[in-house]
Design a protein around this motif. Structure first.
Motif, PDB file in Angstrom:
ATOM      1  N   HIS A  26       0.821  -1.219   0.000  1.00 54.47           N
ATOM      2  CA  HIS A  26       0.000   0.000   0.000  1.00 54.47           C
ATOM      3  C   HIS A  26       0.850   1.262   0.000  1.00 54.47           C
ATOM      4  O   HIS A  26       0.491   2.254  -0.618  1.00 54.47           O
ATOM      5  N   ASN A  27       1.983   1.209   0.687  1.00 59.99           N
ATOM      6  CA  ASN A  27       2.799   2.428   0.738  1.00 59.99           C
ATOM      7  C   ASN A  27       3.729   2.508  -0.476  1.00 59.99           C
ATOM      8  O   ASN A  27       3.294   2.821  -1.571  1.00 59.99           O
ATOM      9  N   ALA A  28       4.974   2.235  -0.265  1.00 59.06           N
ATOM     10  CA  ALA A  28       5.921   2.307  -1.381  1.00 59.06           C
ATOM     11  C   ALA A  28       5.830   1.032  -2.216  1.00 59.06           C
ATOM     12  O   ALA A  28       5.624  -0.045  -1.693  1.00 59.06           O
ATOM     13  N   ASN A  29       5.982   1.229  -3.498  1.00 64.09           N
ATOM     14  CA  ASN A  29       5.954   0.079  -4.405  1.00 64.09           C
ATOM     15  C   ASN A  29       7.191   0.163  -5.303  1.00 64.09           C
ATOM     16  O   ASN A  29       7.097   0.525  -6.469  1.00 64.09           O
ATOM     17  N   PRO A  30       8.355  -0.150  -4.742  1.00 64.89           N
ATOM     18  CA  PRO A  30       9.598   0.174  -5.449  1.00 64.89           C
ATOM     19  C   PRO A  30       9.757  -0.520  -6.791  1.00 64.89           C
ATOM     20  O   PRO A  30      10.226   0.092  -7.744  1.00 64.89           O
ATOM     21  N   LEU A  31       9.364  -1.765  -6.898  1.00 63.23           N
ATOM     22  CA  LEU A  31       9.629  -2.493  -8.137  1.00 63.23           C
ATOM     23  C   LEU A  31       8.821  -1.930  -9.301  1.00 63.23           C
ATOM     24  O   LEU A  31       9.346  -1.736 -10.406  1.00 63.23           O
ATOM     25  N   LEU A  32       7.542  -1.666  -9.074  1.00 61.83           N
ATOM     26  CA  LEU A  32       6.741  -1.070 -10.148  1.00 61.83           C
ATOM     27  C   LEU A  32       7.182   0.361 -10.433  1.00 61.83           C
ATOM     28  O   LEU A  32       7.192   0.809 -11.583  1.00 61.83           O
ATOM     29  N   ASP A  33       7.561   1.078  -9.371  1.00 63.99           N
ATOM     30  CA  ASP A  33       7.985   2.470  -9.560  1.00 63.99           C
ATOM     31  C   ASP A  33       9.252   2.568 -10.394  1.00 63.99           C
ATOM     32  O   ASP A  33       9.471   3.561 -11.100  1.00 63.99           O
ATOM     33  N   LEU A  34      10.084   1.552 -10.299  1.00 70.20           N
ATOM     34  CA  LEU A  34      11.360   1.598 -11.019  1.00 70.20           C
ATOM     35  C   LEU A  34      11.185   1.465 -12.525  1.00 70.20           C
ATOM     36  O   LEU A  34      12.124   1.705 -13.283  1.00 70.20           O
ATOM     37  N   LEU A  35       9.995   1.074 -12.962  1.00 75.83           N
ATOM     38  CA  LEU A  35       9.768   0.951 -14.406  1.00 75.83           C
ATOM     39  C   LEU A  35       9.810   2.314 -15.088  1.00 75.83           C
ATOM     40  O   LEU A  35      10.178   2.421 -16.255  1.00 75.83           O
ATOM     41  N   VAL A  36       9.423   3.350 -14.349  1.00 81.76           N
ATOM     42  CA  VAL A  36       9.361   4.696 -14.926  1.00 81.76           C
ATOM     43  C   VAL A  36      10.306   5.593 -14.143  1.00 81.76           C
ATOM     44  O   VAL A  36      10.241   5.653 -12.914  1.00 81.76           O
ATOM     45  N   LEU A  37      11.186   6.254 -14.873  1.00 84.86           N
ATOM     46  CA  LEU A  37      12.131   7.144 -14.205  1.00 84.86           C
ATOM     47  C   LEU A  37      11.438   8.409 -13.734  1.00 84.86           C
ATOM     48  O   LEU A  37      10.577   8.968 -14.426  1.00 84.86           O
ATOM     49  N   THR A  38      11.810   8.875 -12.546  1.00 83.00           N
ATOM     50  CA  THR A  38      11.317  10.160 -12.059  1.00 83.00           C
ATOM     51  C   THR A  38      12.077  11.278 -12.761  1.00 83.00           C
ATOM     52  O   THR A  38      13.079  11.045 -13.449  1.00 83.00           O
ATOM     53  N   GLU A  39      11.607  12.501 -12.573  1.00 85.64           N
ATOM     54  CA  GLU A  39      12.276  13.627 -13.228  1.00 85.64           C
ATOM     55  C   GLU A  39      13.704  13.772 -12.738  1.00 85.64           C
ATOM     56  O   GLU A  39      14.618  14.053 -13.512  1.00 85.64           O
ATOM     57  N   SER A  40      13.904  13.570 -11.445  1.00 84.31           N
ATOM     58  CA  SER A  40      15.256  13.699 -10.905  1.00 84.31           C
ATOM     59  C   SER A  40      16.158  12.613 -11.478  1.00 84.31           C
ATOM     60  O   SER A  40      17.330  12.855 -11.782  1.00 84.31           O
ATOM     61  N   GLN A  41      15.612  11.419 -11.629  1.00 83.62           N
ATOM     62  CA  GLN A  41      16.420  10.337 -12.196  1.00 83.62           C
ATOM     63  C   GLN A  41      16.726  10.613 -13.664  1.00 83.62           C
ATOM     64  O   GLN A  41      17.823  10.320 -14.144  1.00 83.62           O
ATOM     65  N   ALA A  42      15.776  11.186 -14.358  1.00 84.22           N
ATOM     66  CA  ALA A  42      16.005  11.495 -15.763  1.00 84.22           C
ATOM     67  C   ALA A  42      17.112  12.528 -15.928  1.00 84.22           C
ATOM     68  O   ALA A  42      17.890  12.474 -16.873  1.00 84.22           O
ATOM     69  N   ARG A  43      17.185  13.458 -14.968  1.00 84.72           N
ATOM     70  CA  ARG A  43      18.243  14.483 -15.042  1.00 84.72           C
ATOM     71  C   ARG A  43      19.610  13.872 -14.751  1.00 84.72           C
ATOM     72  O   ARG A  43      20.626  14.437 -15.125  1.00 84.72           O
ATOM     73  N   GLU A  44      19.644  12.762 -14.045  1.00 90.43           N
ATOM     74  CA  GLU A  44      20.919  12.111 -13.728  1.00 90.43           C
ATOM     75  C   GLU A  44      21.451  11.269 -14.872  1.00 90.43           C
ATOM     76  O   GLU A  44      22.475  10.619 -14.748  1.00 90.43           O
ATOM     77  N   GLU A  45      20.743  11.242 -16.016  1.00 92.90           N
ATOM     78  CA  GLU A  45      21.093  10.336 -17.092  1.00 92.90           C
ATOM     79  C   GLU A  45      22.346  10.753 -17.844  1.00 92.90           C
ATOM     80  O   GLU A  45      22.626  10.229 -18.904  1.00 92.90           O
ATOM     81  N   THR A  46      23.072  11.710 -17.323  1.00 89.59           N
ATOM     82  CA  THR A  46      24.303  12.094 -17.999  1.00 89.59           C
ATOM     83  C   THR A  46      25.410  11.081 -17.773  1.00 89.59           C
ATOM     84  O   THR A  46      26.340  10.996 -18.561  1.00 89.59           O
ATOM     85  N   ASP A  47      25.314  10.325 -16.709  1.00 90.38           N
ATOM     86  CA  ASP A  47      26.319   9.319 -16.394  1.00 90.38           C
ATOM     87  C   ASP A  47      26.005   8.048 -17.195  1.00 90.38           C
ATOM     88  O   ASP A  47      24.978   7.402 -16.991  1.00 90.38           O
ATOM     89  N   ASP A  48      26.918   7.699 -18.108  1.00 90.84           N
ATOM     90  CA  ASP A  48      26.664   6.550 -18.984  1.00 90.84           C
ATOM     91  C   ASP A  48      26.528   5.254 -18.190  1.00 90.84           C
ATOM     92  O   ASP A  48      25.682   4.416 -18.503  1.00 90.84           O
ATOM     93  N   ILE A  49      27.387   5.084 -17.196  1.00 86.58           N
ATOM     94  CA  ILE A  49      27.339   3.845 -16.416  1.00 86.58           C
ATOM     95  C   ILE A  49      26.022   3.752 -15.672  1.00 86.58           C
ATOM     96  O   ILE A  49      25.358   2.703 -15.666  1.00 86.58           O
ATOM     97  N   ARG A  50      25.640   4.835 -15.031  1.00 86.05           N
ATOM     98  CA  ARG A  50      24.379   4.812 -14.279  1.00 86.05           C
ATOM     99  C   ARG A  50      23.203   4.573 -15.220  1.00 86.05           C
ATOM    100  O   ARG A  50      22.262   3.840 -14.898  1.00 86.05           O
ATOM    101  N   THR A  51      23.279   5.175 -16.398  1.00 85.95           N
ATOM    102  CA  THR A  51      22.221   4.980 -17.384  1.00 85.95           C
ATOM    103  C   THR A  51      22.125   3.511 -17.787  1.00 85.95           C
ATOM    104  O   THR A  51      21.036   2.921 -17.854  1.00 85.95           O
ATOM    105  N   ALA A  52      23.288   2.927 -18.065  1.00 79.90           N
ATOM    106  CA  ALA A  52      23.301   1.524 -18.481  1.00 79.90           C
ATOM    107  C   ALA A  52      22.753   0.621 -17.392  1.00 79.90           C
ATOM    108  O   ALA A  52      21.986  -0.315 -17.663  1.00 79.90           O
ATOM    109  N   VAL A  53      23.109   0.909 -16.143  1.00 79.68           N
ATOM    110  CA  VAL A  53      22.631   0.081 -15.035  1.00 79.68           C
ATOM    111  C   VAL A  53      21.126   0.192 -14.897  1.00 79.68           C
ATOM    112  O   VAL A  53      20.418  -0.811 -14.693  1.00 79.68           O
ATOM    113  N   ARG A  54      20.611   1.439 -14.994  1.00 82.91           N
ATOM    114  CA  ARG A  54      19.154   1.623 -14.837  1.00 82.91           C
ATOM    115  C   ARG A  54      18.379   0.968 -15.985  1.00 82.91           C
ATOM    116  O   ARG A  54      17.316   0.397 -15.779  1.00 82.91           O
TER     117      ARG A  54
END
Length: 1780
Positions: A1180-1208
């Motif tokens: 009911h509260n946090a649903n991390p696995l489903l939430d990880l399917l869609v990047l948040t705005e902050s995560q999208a801004r972090e996409e400059t790091d190639d390694i982090r992008t590849a991992v995500r």
């Protein structure tokens, strides 16, 4: 034969021989002795001519090239040279020869580039030279590379794999050639260049692009046909040993190759499906060496076993089985105006039909050098072996991740190998076969070395993490190696390959066979290893076999000791058997307490009077084995224990006790065999402990008469008598035992004698042969007393006195012993009559003594031949001899003394050859006394004394001469030996006057120990035995490991048997339950990411081992995990969002493992696991696995790091894969709670995927990876009915509308706006997934919406954006181009969408309006597709459903203005006549020869389940990389329409098959019109069909190479297509009963359709399902076949019912009724008791319902005719009927 010899010599190593052979051939050509027609047949000639230039010495180059230039004028020669790779060879050779020869080579190359279309003419011309001989050539030329196009056209072969006749090792060679557009070639070239870059990031990103996009779009075979990408990926594997992060690139390459293997497997399945078999004239090149080509039709196309073939008419759920990955076969559609028979009329609007689009776009396919490209392509076997060659070396890396990923790749590759390479490779002498064989042998050698490397690397000097690594690697690699051997080299073929199989592999198998933990954990693999070892290395197998015997003995030892300690009643026989086996391992474990227990058991058994003889015999066998054990310590302990029991029972301490049953304890010793063993071997044993105990035992027994009961004493004496001949050898006046033995022979005056009279007499005489003189003197005294007390002693010679006795102490101590040996001649030398005459002389009293003596001597000579004994036996010879001897010892016997010596000789020879007589005479005391008196009389005649001594040997030692008496298992009918022999101990203790054969130099009861000291010194052997001892001692791995982990480590055995630290470690790692528990413990205790990832990787190893070791069913790893509380261990990683990149990497590993685990448990799902995951996802509260399917705005801004992008991105991929697997896994779940959770999860996931569809990662690959991934997930999700209906906030229809909007936008962008995108493969994955989602969505919207208002939401604007001044129209025109897409899967799915939309009237109208500008309109288009014989059955089937749906709406018979539905419209320009509605329909059917086509369709029905055999399942539960595009779940989604609307209303003519038929419940849709029989008149509509050409020959494509006339097409029609046709005919029969019935009768359709029904075939399939064997085809294929056939029967029965109502005579015919009723009753009586598949059972019920309805209709309409046939059929199946 002469020519063949010369050609063979062209390849000789000596240049001189080669040159002479060439000149000889040229000379024969010059003189017309041979012609070119002879030469062009010889493939080896061309091979040797090309190889001529590969030798160090190359003479007469010009002559060779000149001969080639002359031969190249003949097409068969061209074909041979092309197949052999002459183009590339000569091109390279050109630069290495003189300029004058270069021109010659140019001429040859010019000759090789003959257009394929020219070949037929040339071939026919060349064949005229020698028609008789050349006609024998096979139609398909041999070779590995593609045949020319026209050859394919000329051939007609049956629909089965055609394998190259010279290459025996191929099951499957190459896929059909696929040409590419310029764009596609550029894409592949660009990616290939990127893979060769030095930029690591670029290589990484390229691999990601390949996996996520390129491989989804392009058919997998493209990468083999243009192999540069594959070659680059294989070269990247070499980076695995490099530093600086290079190994990560190797991992990426491994991942790409693994995915390619999976997709290649799917493509093989695709080509196998009869439903997708197509003759469509596409852009596909005909230069294909497809090894299973079925027909020499113009092109060669795919026969897809893809999901559509897995079941009958698909429901909505079934649509998910389609593979929207973009790997469909790239065929272009043939213009229906060219391939079908249209009415010769013109359309009002001259717009090209969409069916012509494929040819309009053909110029996009720029010409390529196809021939050169095909020479460079990789065949499937080459690819598989290349992967093996490149990947196996990586198994020696120190990276766990690398090894498991490589093994997963190799597991997929191995499956392909099994389908591509035959086990005949070891017999293949072709160049290709030899090359493959050499490479495979190198791979097997490398595997063996790798196994040995990891095995030897396990030592305590290394850190524990490396020990775990090496042990896990050894186990997994070993499992793979064995599976690979089983795939390539069945055990029965091992002997053929054993000569050249690498020694490292043999060594590795030997080590593996002795690995005790592996044999326990993977018993089936162990059995296979042993079978291979037996064939490969007899020496190593012998060591293993003996070690295994010792292991079994150890198990018996510990089981015996355990059972002895148990309280209560014991199974003594079982204990004795265990004890017997336990003796064989004493040399290893030396657990001496075992001996005392065994002796106690033996004593206990013999003590009881009620013991069974079997039990006594078995226990005695064990005792004898112990007394004669090869190990001195065991023997000494045994004798010691026996002595202790003897003392206990007969000791002096018992003297005060009354005689009781105490002495019964020694009964186990009181048997002749036991006493024989003690006497012969125990007393003489060199070990003092043994001989002393043996003597003591005998002494106790001989002196224990007072301590024994009379019964026991008598038993002892009875057992002793046969052994006395042995014992008397130890008689001695000074030794206590010897004295006791002497006493046996003495007569007792005060008490009864110890021995029987005869036995005592024999013992006294026997003492005369003892070596000790004092004993012999004592014997003479005893004999003197006996002789003097003999009856009639006074009348017999000699008189017994001291003088006589003093002279005969050494009477039988002779210098020249007699050889007791007879001859056994093959033929009789003397006739029996002669013998009888001699005998008469010998026995006649009237004949002189001299003559009688002579006759006796002659008889003695004659008796040397054993064959003559039979003659004298019947003449009472022995009685006569005894008579003479008695006469001799009488007072006046001196007269006959001359006869004594020949009589004795004669008697000896007779007794020597007659064991029965020997036994008889030995029991006659008078004869024994007589012989002794004769010896006394002739004591000075050495010859006579020796003869008497020989007779004494025969008579006195007869008991011990019979070897069978002392054997362990004497036969019921003992065969007495004809050759007299004595134990060795008799010769040691006696002076015998004879030479005889000796036996029992060693004890007959001695066992052979399995292992010698040398074997025990081998470390693998000693390790195996030590582990086996501990496993047996502690009763299994679980108890042993518990003991190892406990603090109190008590043991009752030798320290040498204690497990070493290495042993404990090996056991813990190999034992799956312990290993997994250890992993979970490590996860709980872990303090770093690295520790958790290592534990998860190790758990993945165990899952992989399950897959490698088992062929099906849940593995031990999955079963073990069910019992472990591992959810808690992983919960903390799944309930919290990852905070850093290391968290994300760890989460990737965990999700990847969960995905594998769920797949592993696919067929045996754990509700606990599924509930846990669903509850986790729906918190009911946090649903991390489903939430990880869609990047948040902050995560999208972090996409400059190639390694982090590849991992995500990788994390999102793993999550999507997990969700897909979860959805597929829930298909079989029936638990209510789990189902409810699933429904909520589906809608939640649907909303998340909708978000994903709107979000793009544009900077990377233009958003394609995430788009493809999202669409595949959507397709998987939307396959479930009701997926949109469980959101508390959003209405189901709103969700559907949002989905529709997004999907239409995608299809517009990727297909519609790109002009159909028909030629390029780019975007095919998106197109497939999108159209599949739309298909599912259509059914969901129908289910959720109450009306058809939603239909308008499917409309898209028509026209391009540049035409803004033209008003846009709304419609479904965007759907039509998809119907003619080159990919049959796209055509099939899009037509399925059309059939779904046309179940609503608004859909029919909208679709018809959208086709107004298309030639032929909707009706013409659909009819064209349906009747296109070159189209595959599944596509035609969907067209039939659309046409069926169109017929449901009432049609007018004339034009009615403003009428919504007017039906078809046909206009004839010549007559100006227009028809609409029913008349137009009839005209259309007439002009396109509809019923004639249908007649041909039925005649070409293909009932097989596959087009060619592949052994892997359509949905392997372990398929790596599975998603909705894989075939693993296709059948679960494609089921027979078991519960459809027509069950409710059989008269309904609606197309209800397009409705949803889910697994658990059926959502039924009301037909558009319940029954068209209520509408007598049909309405009109304008319909103009384009002119249908009368010719049925397909129009050839623009490829100039196809200028030759096309052959008759090979048509395959499946039962599923005929099912649709039956439903369509049912509707036609209702609309136009008379016309349709007339057409049925003219085309004989009913008879043909009924002939397809086959109860026997269905019965056979059901029997296969009820008793699946390892050799049986996959159950899914059989279920699909049965479902198709049942669906056809249902449709046929409905059609027949309609016929009975309209025109009964169509059905009621004698020749039709009887077989039909027989088949119906046969199907109704099929037993489905053991069929496990619920959907299949439902299909049976559905079919039975329709068949019963048909029978009822038959009886109602024509009872008098049909009742007898039904009665007869029921009687024939009555047994089955009453069982039902």
């Amino acid at each position: 034969m002469v020519l063949a010899g010369l050609i063979r010599k062209l390849g000789h190593q000596l240049a001189e021989i080669r040159e002479r052979a060439l000149k000889s051939i040229l000379c024969k050509i010059e003189h017309n002795l041979i012609c070119y027609a002879d030469l062009i047949q010889e493939r080896q000639l061309f091979l040797h001519l090309l190889e001529w230039f590969n030798f160090p010495s190359v003479p007469v180059k010009e002559e060779v090239l000149n001969l080639l230039s002359r031969l190249v004028k003949y097409p068969p020669a061209v074909q041979h040279l092309v197949d052999l790779g002459a183009v590339e060879f000569l091109s390279k050779l050109r630069s290495n020869v003189e300029p004058n020869l270069q021109a010659e080579i140019d001429g040859i190359l010019d000759g090789l580039f003959i257009l394929p279309s020219e070949v037929p003419a040339l071939s026919s011309a060349s064949y005229q030279t020698n028609q008789t001989e050349l006609s024998k050539n096979p139609a398909i030329l041999t070779g590995y590379f593609p045949q020319d196009k026209s050859n394919f056209q000329q051939m007609e072969v049956p629909p089965q794999p055609v394998v190259n006749q010279t290459v025996k090792c191929l099951k499957f060679s190459t896929f059909p050639w696929l040409p590419l557009t310029t764009t596609d070639r550029h894409v592949l070239s660009s990616n290939e260049s990127s893979l060769r870059s030095s930029n690591h990031t670029l290589i990484w990103n390229t691999c990601e692009l390949l996996k996520d996009v390129i491989m989804q779009d392009f058919p997998a075979e493209i990468f083999l046909q243009r192999p540069k990408i594959v070659q680059s990926l294989l070269s990247l594997l070499k980076l695995a040993f490099g530093g600086d992060g290079k190994h990560r690139l190797a991992l990426q390459s491994v991942s790409c190759l693994q995915q390619l293997c999976v997709y290649l497997r799917n493509r093989l399945n695709f080509h196998r499906d009869p439903g997708f078999f197509s003759n469509k004239q596409d852009t596909v090149s005909q230069n294909s060496s497809l090894s299973y080509c079925h027909e020499a039709r113009g092109p060669h196309h795919s026969q897809n076993p893809s999901p559509g073939s897995s079941s009958p008419r698909p429901s909505v759920v079934g649509r998910t089985g389609q593979r929207p990955r973009g790997d469909g076969q790239d065929w272009d559609a043939v213009s229906s105006s060219g391939s079908s028979s249209h009415a010769h009329v013109n359309s009002r609007i001259s717009v090209h039909s969409p069916l012509d689009m494929g040819h309009i776009d053909l110029p996009e396919l720029e010409t390529e050098d196809t021939l050169e490209l095909q020479f460079q392509q990789l065949s499937l076997p080459q690819f598989c072996v290349s992967v093996l060659e490149s990947a196996v070396p990586l198994l020696r890396t120190g990276s766990r991740q690398m090894i498991i990923r490589v093994l997963e790749l190799l597991a997929e590759d191995m499956t392909l190998i099994g389908e591509a390479i035959s086990t005949d490779i070891w017999d293949d002498s072709s160049l290709f076969g030899i090359d493959m064989k050499e490479k495979l042998l190198l791979v097997l050698g490398a595997l063996g070395e790798t196994m040995c490397y990891h095995k030897s690397s396990i030592n305590l000097e290394q850190p524990e993490v490396m020990l775990v690594h090496h042990r896990m690697a050894f186990i997994s690699i070993s499992l793979f190696a064995v599976r690979l051997l089983q795939t390539l080299l069945p055990v029965e073929k091992v002997r053929q390959a054993s000569e050249f199989l690498p020694e490292p592999m043999s060594t590795a198998l030997f080590l593996l066979s002795l690995d005790m933990p592996v044999s326990l954990e993977y018993p089936n693999i162990h059995e296979a290893v042993v079978a291979y070892l037996e064939q490969l290395n007899s020496e190593n197998y012998s060591i293993y076999k003996r070690t295994a015997e010792a292991v079994y003995s150890i198990e018996c030892t510990c089981n015996f000791l355990s059972d002895i300690e148990k309280e209560g009643e014991k199974n003594l026989l079982e204990l004795v058997e265990l004890a017997d086996q336990a003796l064989r391992s004493f040399s290893y474990h030396q657990h001496f307490p075992l001996i005392k227990e065994i002796i106690s058991i033996c004593s206990k058994i013999w003590k009881s009077a009620q013991a069974s003889p079997l039990l006594q015999g078995e226990s005695q066998k064990v005792l004898l084995h112990m007394l004669s054990h090869p190990l001195p310590q065991v023997k000494a302990e045994t004798y010691h224990c026996c002595l202790e029991i003897t003392k206990e029972c007969l000791g002096v301490h018992n003297v005060t006790k009354s005689v009781s049953s105490l002495c019964n304890g020694i009964h186990f010793l009181l048997h002749p065999k036991v006493l024989y063993e003690i006497s012969v071997f125990g007393i003489q044993d060199p070990k003092s402990e043994v001989n002393t105990a043996a003597k003591a035992i005998l002494l106790y027994l001989l002196q224990g008469r007072l301590m024994m009961t009379a019964l026991t004493w008598n038993k002892f004496i009875e057992s002793l008598c046969p052994v006395i001949p042995i014992l008397q050898g130890y008689a001695d006046t000074e030794d206590p035992l010897g004295n006791c033995i002497l006493l046996l022979s003495k007569a007792s005056s005060d008490t009864e004698e110890i021995l029987p009279c005869t036995t005592r007499l024999k013992s006294m005489l026997r003492l005369l042969l003892v070596k000790k003189p004092s004993v012999r003197s004592q014997a003479l005294k005893l004999l003197a007393f006996h002789l003097t007390s003999e009856e009639g002693a006074d009348t017999k010679r000699p008189l017994i006195d001291a003088r006589v006795l003093s002279r005969v102490t050494n009477l039988f101590i002779v210098k020249k012993p007699i050889e007791l040996k007879l001859d056994d001649r093959r033929e009789l030398v003397i006739k029996s009559e002669t013998v009888e005459k001699v005998y008469e002389i010998f026995t006649s009293d009237d004949v002189d003594l001299v003559l009688r003596k002579s006759a006796a001597e002659q008889l003695a000579v004659i008796m040397q031949d054993i064959k003559m004994h039979a003659v004298v036996k019947k003449l009472c010879l022995i009685d006569k001899i005894i008579e003479y001897l008695n006469e001799c010892v009488s007072q006046d016997g001196k007269v006959v003394e001359c006869l004594v010596q020949p009589c004795l000789t004669l008697l000896r020879k007779v007794l020597c050859g007659d064991p029965v007589m020997r036994v008889s005479l030995s029991q006659q005391p008078s004869l024994l006394t007589l012989l002794f008196r004769v010896s006394l009389i002739f004591h000075e005649d050495c010859t006579v004394v020796t003869e008497v001594g020989a007779l004494f040997c025969l008579l006195l030692f007869d008991e011990v001469s019979r070897m069978d008496m002392w054997s362990v298992n004497p036969s019921n009918k003992p065969s007495l030996p004809s050759v007299f022999s004595l134990p060795v101990s008799v010769f040691r203790r006696y002076h015998l006057p004879v030479h005889v054969i000796r036996h029992h130099a060693v004890s007959p009861y001695s066992i052979v120990l399995p292992l010698s000291a040398d074997c025990l010194d081998l470390k693998p052997v000693s390790d195996m035995l030590r582990i086996a001892w501990n496993l047996s001692w502690y009763h299994g791995s679980d108890n042993l490991l518990k003991q190892m982990n406990s603090e109190s480590k008590t043991q009752g055995f030798l320290d040498a048997l204690k497990l070493s630290t290495e042993d404990v470690f090996t056991l813990k790692i190999t034992h799956m339950a312990s290993g997994l528990q250890d992993c979970l413990h490590s996860i709980v205790q872990a303090a770093t990411h690295r520790e958790v990832r290592a534990a998860v990787t190790r758990m993945s190893f165990y899952l992989l081992n399950d897959r490698l070791s088992l062929k099906g069913g849940p593995g031990p790893c999955g079963v073990t995990l069910k019992s472990l509380a591992w959810h808690t261990a992983l919960n903390r990683f799944l309930q919290v969002l990852p905070a850093c990149i290391e968290d994300e990497k760890l989460l990737i590993d965990i999700i990847h493992f969960l995905n594998k685990l769920i797949k592993e448990q696919r067929k045996n799902s754990s509700l606990e696991l599924l509930n846990w995951i669903l509850e986790l996802l729906l918190r009911h509260n946090a649903n991390p696995l489903l939430d990880l399917l869609v990047l948040t705005e902050s995560q999208a801004r972090e996409e400059t790091d190639d390694i982090r992008t590849a991992v995500r991105q990788q994390l999102q991929k793993e999550l999507m894969a997990l969700f897909d697997t979860l959805l597929l896994n829930f298909m079989e779940v029936t638990d209510r709670k789990c189902s409810e959770l699933l429904y909520v999860f589906q809608t939640q996931l649907a909303l998340k995927l909708l978000q994903c569809l709107k979000v793009t990662d544009a900077p990377h690959f233009y958003g394609l990876p995430s788009l493809e991934r999202t669409l595949r997930g959507m397709a998987n999700l939307t396959a479930f009915p009701g997926w949109s209906s469980h959101s508390p906030l959003t209405e189901p229809l709103d969700i559907c509308v949002k989905y529709l909007s997004g999907l239409l936008e995608v299809i517009t962008s990727f297909y519609v706006e790109r002009g159909g995108n028909a030629m390029s493969f780019m975007g095919k994955g998106v197109t497939k997934s999108t159209i599949l989602c739309l298909l599912h969505l259509s059914h969901e919207m129908m289910a959720q919406a109450g009306s058809s208002e939603w239909m308008s939401l499917w409309f898209l604007p028509l026209g391009s954006h540049s035409e803004e001044h033209i008003p846009t129209q709304q419609g479904l025109a965007w759907l039509i181009p998809l119907w003619v897409d080159r990919d049959p899967e796209v055509r099939f799915t899009s037509l399925g969408l059309g059939s779904a939309l046309t179940t609503r009237e608004t859909g029919c109208v909208a679709l018809a309006n959208s086709c107004q500008n298309i030639s032929g309109g909707l009706w013409g288009t659909v009819v064209n597709i349906l009747l296109d014989q070159s189209e595959c059955s599944m596509v035609r089937r969907e067209a039939a459903f659309i046409l069926q749906n169109l017929l449901v709406i009432p049609m007018p018979t004339e034009i009615i203005k403003d009428y919504t539905w007017q039906g078809p419209c046909v206009h004839d320009e010549d007559s100006g006549l227009s028809l609409i509605g029913k008349p137009a329909l009839q005209a259309l059917l007439y002009h396109c020869h509809f019923y004639e086509h249908l007649n041909q369709m039925v005649k070409h029905c293909y009932l097989g389940r596959c087009m060619f055999d592949l052994n892997f399942s359509a949905f392997d539960r372990n398929l790596e990389g599975n998603d909705l595009n894989g075939l693993d779940d296709s059948f679960k989604f494609w089921r027979a329409p078991s519960r459809i609307c027509q069950d409710r209303d059989p008269s309904s003519l609606s197309t209800s098959e397009t409705t949803v038929a889910p697994s658990l419940e059926s959502t039924e849709f009301q037909p558009l019109v319940q029954s068209t029989t209520l509408v007598p008149e049909a309405s009109h509509d304008q319909f103009v069909a384009q002119g249908h050409q009368e010719s049925t020959s397909p129009r050839p494509p623009h490829d100039s190479s196809l200028s030759a006339p096309l052959p008759k097409l090979c048509v395959f029609v499946t039962p599923s297509l005929l099912s649709a046709m039956c439903s369509l005919l049912d509707n036609l029969l209702t609309i136009a009963p008379r016309d349709t019935a007339k057409a049925f009768r003219q085309a004989h359709l009913i008879e043909l359709l009924c002939s397809i029904a086959d109860a026997a075939l269905i019965q056979t399939c059901v029997q296969e399902l009820r008793a699946l064997l390892p050799s049986s085809p996959p159950a899914e294929h059989t279920q699909a076949q049965v479902s198709f056939l049942l669906e056809y029967l249902s449709s046929l029965s409905r059609l027949l019912q309609s016929c009975l109502l309209v025109e009964p005579d169509l059905v009621i015919q004698d020749e039709l009724m009887k077989p039909l009723i027989t088949n119906i009753i046969g199907i109704l009586t099929i037993c489905t008791k053991d069929v496990l598949d619920k959907e299949l059972i439902s299909a049976f019920y559905h079919t039975w319902t329709h068949l019963f309805n048909l029978l009822a209709t038959l009886l109602r309409k024509a009872g008098a005719v049909t009742l007898p046939s039904i009665t007869v059929a029921l009687a024939r199946h009555w047994t089955a009927v009453i069982v039902l």
